[in-house]
Design a protein around this motif. Structure first.
Motif, PDB file in Angstrom:
ATOM      1  N   GLU A 135       0.533  -1.375   0.114  1.00 15.75           N
ATOM      2  CA  GLU A 135      -0.317   0.328  -0.326  1.00 15.75           C
ATOM      3  C   GLU A 135       1.072   1.790  -0.187  1.00 15.75           C
ATOM      4  OE1 GLU A 135      -3.532   1.957  -0.511  1.00 15.75           O
ATOM      5  OE2 GLU A 135      -3.288  -0.352   0.044  1.00 15.75           O
ATOM      6  N   VAL A 136       2.034   0.730   0.779  1.00 17.80           N
ATOM      7  CA  VAL A 136       2.435   2.821   0.850  1.00 17.80           C
ATOM      8  C   VAL A 136       3.266   2.592  -0.656  1.00 17.80           C
ATOM      9  CG1 VAL A 136       5.196   3.551   2.052  1.00 17.80           C
ATOM     10  CG2 VAL A 136       3.032   1.947   3.159  1.00 17.80           C
ATOM     11  N   ASP A 137       3.961   1.383  -1.213  1.00 23.96           N
ATOM     12  CA  ASP A 137       4.525   1.501  -2.847  1.00 23.96           C
ATOM     13  C   ASP A 137       3.796   2.277  -3.522  1.00 23.96           C
ATOM     14  OD1 ASP A 137       6.378   1.238  -4.412  1.00 23.96           O
ATOM     15  OD2 ASP A 137       5.044  -0.025  -5.343  1.00 23.96           O
ATOM     16  N   LYS A 138       2.297   1.831  -3.922  1.00 22.52           N
ATOM     17  CA  LYS A 138       1.053   1.752  -4.807  1.00 22.52           C
ATOM     18  C   LYS A 138       1.004   3.775  -4.138  1.00 22.52           C
ATOM     19  CE  LYS A 138      -1.971  -1.380  -5.217  1.00 22.52           C
ATOM     20  NZ  LYS A 138      -2.399  -2.272  -4.769  1.00 22.52           N
ATOM     21  N   ASN A 139       0.876   4.498  -2.733  1.00 22.67           N
ATOM     22  CA  ASN A 139       0.990   5.738  -2.612  1.00 22.67           C
ATOM     23  C   ASN A 139       2.054   5.930  -3.009  1.00 22.67           C
ATOM     24  OD1 ASN A 139      -1.817   5.601  -1.357  1.00 22.67           O
ATOM     25  ND2 ASN A 139      -0.395   5.369   0.446  1.00 22.67           N
ATOM     26  N   ARG A 140       2.837   6.056  -3.017  1.00 14.56           N
ATOM     27  CA  ARG A 140       4.760   6.658  -3.651  1.00 14.56           C
ATOM     28  C   ARG A 140       4.448   6.451  -4.838  1.00 14.56           C
ATOM     29  NH1 ARG A 140       8.828   3.727  -0.078  1.00 14.56           N
ATOM     30  NH2 ARG A 140       9.026   4.247   1.863  1.00 14.56           N
ATOM     31  N   ARG A 141       3.899   5.758  -5.888  1.00 16.51           N
ATOM     32  CA  ARG A 141       3.763   5.522  -7.208  1.00 16.51           C
ATOM     33  C   ARG A 141       2.664   6.731  -7.528  1.00 16.51           C
ATOM     34  NH1 ARG A 141       5.399   1.819  -9.636  1.00 16.51           N
ATOM     35  NH2 ARG A 141       7.186   0.766  -9.456  1.00 16.51           N
ATOM     36  N   LYS A 142       1.713   6.602  -6.849  1.00 16.41           N
ATOM     37  CA  LYS A 142       0.675   7.849  -7.152  1.00 16.41           C
ATOM     38  C   LYS A 142       1.425   9.017  -7.105  1.00 16.41           C
ATOM     39  CE  LYS A 142      -3.403   4.729  -6.046  1.00 16.41           C
ATOM     40  NZ  LYS A 142      -4.708   4.541  -5.761  1.00 16.41           N
TER      41      LYS A 142
END
Length: 226
Positions: free
Chosen positions: A1-8
């Motif tokens: 989830e953290v990685d997804k937010n960083r990518r966004k």
């Protein structure tokens, strides 16, 4: 989830960079695009715009019809000495994409057939009779965003074009979806082919909601650090 937010967050940053970069463009006056999801993202559109605007490539080969095609076709309209060839397997998508659109004489969409083949023992989706479709043309820019991703050695059809279909001293190859294992497999083989044929190259990774990698000749190595 953290990685997804960083990518966004990275994708939003690239959106700002892209939108600021295309302001006042002499050839990209129609700036209607829908990046993301199945389509290429903002990092891809930004890099593609910079290549077209700064390098002014003549012969361009694209795997997959979509948002990047829109930019390529608008570029072709402004630069009639260029030639754009887009390979697409889905006839219905081609008809929908071309609805109320007119292709310029220096652009072509070629329907191809996707087939399953084996590369290094792994089943992968590829393009049938690709060499016959492209002939002996030397491409300055190749965009690889099709066929659909395979678990391993995805989009490995590009390997059959190297080094025959690139100018060793002036080329650029972009592979989308580099965050996936299948595309990384194929890119590893791209690098091996270039090295085996003593072709000097530079590479760079652009990260957003998904990644892309660019390979280019030394004369345009700045494309790896934009």
């Amino acid at each position: 989830e953290v990685d997804k937010n960083r990518r966004k967050i990275k994708e939003l940053d690239w959106a700002n960079i892209y939108n600021n970069t295309i302001v006042g463009s002499s050839w990209l006056q129609d700036q209607n695009f829908s990046p993301g999801r199945w389509a290429v993202g903002y990092p891809f559109l930004y890099l593609l715009f910079r290549i077209l605007d700064d390098i002014n490539p003549k012969n361009i080969l694209e795997f997959g019809l979509g948002e990047s095609s829109k930019m390529l076709f608008r570029y072709a309209k402004h630069f009639p000495n260029s030639m754009i060839t887009t390979l697409e397997h889905d006839e219905l998508w081609m008809k929908f994409f071309l609805k109320n659109k007119k292709l310029h004489p220096n652009t072509e969409i070629v329907q191809v057939e996707n087939i399953y083949t084996t590369h290094k023992g792994f089943k992968t989706l590829s393009i049938n009779n690709l060499k016959e479709k492209v002939g002996d043309v030397l491409y300055e820019l190749i965009l690889v965003d099709a066929p659909f991703g395979s678990e391993r050695y995805s989009r490995s059809q590009i390997l059959s074009l190297l080094p025959r279909n690139i100018d060793r001293n002036h080329f650029c190859i972009i592979m989308d979806d580099y965050d996936r294992l299948g595309e990384k497999d194929t890119c590893h083989d791209i690098e091996n082919i270039l090295k085996t044929n003593s072709i000097e190259y530079y590479s760079g990774i652009y990260r957003g909601e998904k990644d892309l990698i660019v390979y280019c000749s030394p004369d345009i190595k700045f494309l790896t650090t934009l």
